[in-house]
Scaffold this active site. Structure first.
Site, PDB file in Angstrom:
ATOM      1  CB  ALA A 115     -14.369 -18.121  39.993  1.00  0.00           C
ATOM      2  NE  ARG A 138     -31.018 -18.881  36.798  1.00  0.00           N
ATOM      3  CZ  ARG A 138     -30.422 -17.818  36.295  1.00  0.00           C
ATOM      4  NH1 ARG A 138     -31.027 -17.106  35.349  1.00  0.00           N
ATOM      5  NH2 ARG A 138     -29.226 -17.446  36.712  1.00  0.00           N
ATOM      6  CD  GLU A 152     -58.738 -32.888  43.971  1.00  0.00           C
ATOM      7  OE1 GLU A 152     -58.476 -33.040  45.175  1.00  0.00           O
ATOM      8  OE2 GLU A 152     -58.314 -31.924  43.286  1.00  0.00           O
ATOM      9  CG  LEU A 192     -30.408 -13.046  39.536  1.00  0.00           C
ATOM     10  CD1 LEU A 192     -30.662 -12.589  40.967  1.00  0.00           C
ATOM     11  CD2 LEU A 192     -29.612 -14.339  39.522  1.00  0.00           C
TER      12      LEU A 192
END
Length: 366
Positions: A156, A178, A46, A198
């Site tokens: 896998a 991510r 705003e 990561l």
């Protein structure tokens, strides 16, 4: 309001732990000012819109995706700024779930003689901030689990070989999830098997995405019940912070990890593992909004069983890996059809040669 929502989206990568908010000021059928919240601690949407409009804000209608704040935080209250600028009407997509606001901002505007309308495109506004909303309402973050699987639901080969099940386009898409997250969560099994970093890899983000030059790296969180993480783990050498939750009160192991750069948090065990509810409450207290879960079948299955995964993003490759390959989730407690976990598919789309399924996890009572 649709314009304000598009503006708010620009804050996906930078506003954490604040919500993503956009604002548009309209007068006599013309847009006279726009703004979006860019970073926590800086001006809200705003204020940016009011500065852009200047004197033209007087008598204007303000469209904003979240109720204007009415309390003094790191910045002054936006409700007071709108009143001082002389806007005639405020249209909000949704009320702020923050208990410090929670309708009080709208009431301040009404008390000042400003017309207030609430609920316009509310669902779209809520979709922008699932983590902030959930943290304000329940005290815990929103958990989004990312999985990659073959067409027959395998992650896998029996040997553990898994790179790569999905296409480069899908792996690039994962970087977007991510980048918008407050934290990336994994288990010690994944750390020991894959030694992941990561991190958000900016070079792999899609070309169409406009993100800041310096991306914020999400907090890295590891569930390590028995403090098995080696101090040589790759994620301990990355920029940003690593948090390890454990149920083992071993001062020597804790000191070794802390010397390597991790913060170790001891939580009492629950069923022989870290207490996940307590863990998420702790992360909520640390102002973590959205958690991006990238974990193996054991941790993902345990969190599903505990009803602590809110959403799944599953990348499905057009391949078959056979019945000896590893499953998506470890869910041995599901023995009858009535015990199945039901999903509400929100989106299905092609990403490269794969399909991406986005689904909300239904509560057991639904």
């Amino acid at each position: 309001m649709a314009h304000a929502l598009r503006l708010a989206e620009q804050g996906l990568w930078t506003t954490d732990p604040n919500p993503r908010v956009g604002c548009v000021l309209v007068k006599d059928g013309q847009v006279v000012g726009t703004g979006w919240h860019q970073r926590a601690g800086e001006a809200h949407a705003e204020i940016h819109a009011l500065h852009a409009a200047g004197e033209r804000a007087r008598g204007a209608t303000c469209y904003v995706t979240l109720e204007p704040c009415c309390h003094q935080g790191r910045t002054p209250p936006c409700s007071r700024a709108l009143i001082a600028a002389g806007v005639a009407k405020v249209v909000v997509a949704m009320q702020d779930p923050n208990p410090k606001v929670a309708g009080q901002g709208l009431q301040q505007l009404r008390d000042a003689g400003i017309e207030v309308v609430s609920g316009l495109l509310q669902a779209q506004a809520e979709a922008l901030n699932p983590g902030f909303i959930q943290r304000m309402r329940s005290g815990r973050p929103y958990v989004r689990g990312k999985m990659a699987m073959s067409l027959d639901g395998r992650t896998a080969m029996e040997s553990g070989e898994s790179q790569w099940i999905t296409s480069a386009a899908a792996r690039s898409d994962v970087q977007v999830w991510r980048a918008r997250s407050s934290a990336i969560l994994t288990g010690i099994g994944t750390v020991l098997a894959d030694d992941p970093a990561l991190t958000v890899r900016a070079a792999e983000l899609p070309d169409y995405l406009v993100v800041p030059t310096e991306l914020r790296q999400p907090l890295r969180v590891v569930v390590d019940t028995h403090l098995s993480m080696p101090t040589s783990a790759k994620l301990l050498r990355q920029p940003g912070k690593t948090l390890v939750f454990t149920a083992t009160d071993d001062p020597d192991a804790r000191e070794d990890l802390q010397a390597a750069g991790a913060e170790v948090v001891y939580l009492p065990s629950r069923d022989g593992c870290v207490d996940f509810v307590h863990m998420l409450q702790e992360l909520g207290q640390r102002e973590i909004n959205e958690i991006h879960l990238e974990a193996g079948a054991n941790l993902a299955g345990a969190l599903l069983k505990a009803q602590l995964i809110d959403e799944l993003v599953i990348y499905m490759s057009p391949t078959l890996m056979g019945d000896k390959a590893r499953a998506l989730f470890h869910l041995p407690h599901l023995e009858q059809l009535k015990d199945r976990i039901q999903l509400d598919i929100q989106d299905l789309r092609a990403v490269g040669t794969d399909f991406r399924i986005t689904a909300k996890v239904k509560a057991l009572s639904e």
